[in-house]
Design a protein around this motif. Structure first.
Motif, PDB file in Angstrom:
ATOM      1  N   GLY A   1      -6.196   4.465   7.204  1.00  0.00           N
ATOM      2  CA  GLY A   1      -6.896   3.928   6.044  1.00  0.00           C
ATOM      3  C   GLY A   1      -7.165   2.445   6.254  1.00  0.00           C
ATOM      4  O   GLY A   1      -6.290   1.713   6.695  1.00  0.00           O
ATOM      5  N   ARG A   2      -8.390   2.011   5.943  1.00  0.00           N
ATOM      6  CA  ARG A   2      -8.741   0.584   6.006  1.00  0.00           C
ATOM      7  C   ARG A   2      -8.721   0.056   4.586  1.00  0.00           C
ATOM      8  O   ARG A   2      -9.404   0.572   3.705  1.00  0.00           O
ATOM      9  CB  ARG A   2     -10.123   0.392   6.621  1.00  0.00           C
ATOM     10  N   TYR A   3      -7.924  -0.980   4.361  1.00  0.00           N
ATOM     11  CA  TYR A   3      -7.756  -1.567   3.032  1.00  0.00           C
ATOM     12  C   TYR A   3      -8.150  -3.032   3.047  1.00  0.00           C
ATOM     13  O   TYR A   3      -7.874  -3.760   4.000  1.00  0.00           O
ATOM     14  CB  TYR A   3      -6.309  -1.457   2.573  1.00  0.00           C
ATOM     15  N   GLU A   4      -8.756  -3.461   1.946  1.00  0.00           N
ATOM     16  CA  GLU A   4      -9.097  -4.862   1.755  1.00  0.00           C
ATOM     17  C   GLU A   4      -8.048  -5.463   0.825  1.00  0.00           C
ATOM     18  O   GLU A   4      -7.763  -4.913  -0.241  1.00  0.00           O
ATOM     19  CB  GLU A   4     -10.483  -4.975   1.119  1.00  0.00           C
TER      20      GLU A   4
ATOM     21  N   ILE B   1       0.824  -1.203   0.000  1.00  0.00           N
ATOM     22  CA  ILE B   1       0.000   0.000   0.000  1.00  0.00           C
ATOM     23  C   ILE B   1       0.863   1.260   0.000  1.00  0.00           C
ATOM     24  O   ILE B   1       0.426   2.323  -0.414  1.00  0.00           O
ATOM     25  CB  ILE B   1      -0.973  -0.037   1.196  1.00  0.00           C
ATOM     26  N   GLY B   2       2.099   1.136   0.445  1.00  0.00           N
ATOM     27  CA  GLY B   2       2.990   2.285   0.457  1.00  0.00           C
ATOM     28  C   GLY B   2       2.814   3.165   1.675  1.00  0.00           C
ATOM     29  O   GLY B   2       3.156   4.346   1.655  1.00  0.00           O
ATOM     30  N   ARG B   3       2.271   2.624   2.716  1.00  0.00           N
ATOM     31  CA  ARG B   3       2.046   3.356   3.964  1.00  0.00           C
ATOM     32  C   ARG B   3       2.496   2.473   5.128  1.00  0.00           C
ATOM     33  O   ARG B   3       2.671   1.271   4.994  1.00  0.00           O
ATOM     34  CB  ARG B   3       0.564   3.677   4.165  1.00  0.00           C
ATOM     35  N   GLU B   4       2.599   3.097   6.317  1.00  0.00           N
ATOM     36  CA  GLU B   4       3.018   2.376   7.513  1.00  0.00           C
ATOM     37  C   GLU B   4       1.913   1.434   7.984  1.00  0.00           C
ATOM     38  O   GLU B   4       0.791   1.851   8.258  1.00  0.00           O
ATOM     39  CB  GLU B   4       3.361   3.373   8.620  1.00  0.00           C
TER      40      GLU B   4
ATOM     41  N   VAL C   1      -6.877  -4.573   6.474  1.00  0.00           N
ATOM     42  CA  VAL C   1      -5.763  -4.041   7.260  1.00  0.00           C
ATOM     43  C   VAL C   1      -5.945  -2.549   7.443  1.00  0.00           C
ATOM     44  O   VAL C   1      -6.681  -1.901   6.703  1.00  0.00           O
ATOM     45  CB  VAL C   1      -4.399  -4.315   6.577  1.00  0.00           C
ATOM     46  N   GLU C   2      -5.251  -2.041   8.444  1.00  0.00           N
ATOM     47  CA  GLU C   2      -5.272  -0.605   8.696  1.00  0.00           C
ATOM     48  C   GLU C   2      -3.846  -0.097   8.567  1.00  0.00           C
ATOM     49  O   GLU C   2      -2.905  -0.709   9.079  1.00  0.00           O
ATOM     50  CB  GLU C   2      -5.836  -0.333  10.087  1.00  0.00           C
ATOM     51  N   VAL C   3      -3.703   1.014   7.852  1.00  0.00           N
ATOM     52  CA  VAL C   3      -2.394   1.642   7.683  1.00  0.00           C
ATOM     53  C   VAL C   3      -2.498   3.111   8.067  1.00  0.00           C
ATOM     54  O   VAL C   3      -3.565   3.721   7.977  1.00  0.00           O
ATOM     55  CB  VAL C   3      -1.869   1.513   6.231  1.00  0.00           C
TER      56      VAL C   3
END
Length: 178
Positions: free
Chosen positions: A148-151, A111-114, A132-134
């Motif tokens: 951010g919440r990502y699937e 995702i390119g985030r922490e 996931v959360e980043v």
């Protein structure tokens, strides 16, 4: 010894305190606590019985208020009586753990985030789905971080096939998820 402890905890000392109230400590075999004896003023036997009945009624009404009467048989089961050798599908657990490790190790880079957390892992027809959360933006105080919440979609072998952002929120804003 355990039987004596149980009896002590259910019988209340029959001595009166300086305030004229009944002592609240558990009684020993002689109906007095460790601090009182026969020389202290006491409540009458009829008063003692009435007070114990009142306490039982209060306990019953409190338990009914808490909804214990509505508990199912499963909820009332004593955990010590449950068979500890319940069959568990260890392959499924191993699969979830493998997906979790894969997601944790790749989410930040993908995702390119922490990376912050894995909040969900579920099997699908084609493999696995993880949420996931980043951390998209750090802030002070950290309750103002933008998360951010990502699937993330994975196949049965935990190979990533794609991802998408579901939503964004401030770390301190939990009302949407309650």
């Amino acid at each position: 010894m355990a039987e004596a402890d149980t009896q002590q905890s259910t019988t209340q000392c029959k001595a009166l305190t300086e305030d004229g109230e009944r002592c609240s400590r558990p009684a020993r075999d002689d109906d007095f606590c460790y601090q009182h004896d026969e020389s202290d003023p006491t409540v009458s036997d009829s008063q003692a019985v009435e007070e114990e009945q009142e306490q039982e009624e209060q306990t019953e009404s409190q338990s009914q208020e808490l909804g214990s009467a509505d508990m199912t048989a499963e909820e009332k089961t004593d955990p010590d009586e449950v068979d500890a050798e319940v069959e568990t599908d260890h392959d499924e657990i191993a699969g979830v753990l493998a997906v979790r490790r894969r997601v944790q190790s790749t989410a930040g880079e993908l995702i390119g985030r922490e990376f912050d957390a894995v909040s969900e892992i579920a099997p699908t027809d084609d493999g696995w789905r993880a949420v996931v959360e980043v951390v998209e933006r750090r802030a002070v105080p950290d309750t103002q971080d933008i998360i951010g919440r990502y699937e993330i979609e994975l196949d049965d072998d935990a190979t990533v096939h794609g991802y998408r952002r579901l939503d964004r929120y401030r770390r301190g804003d939990t009302a949407a998820f309650e």
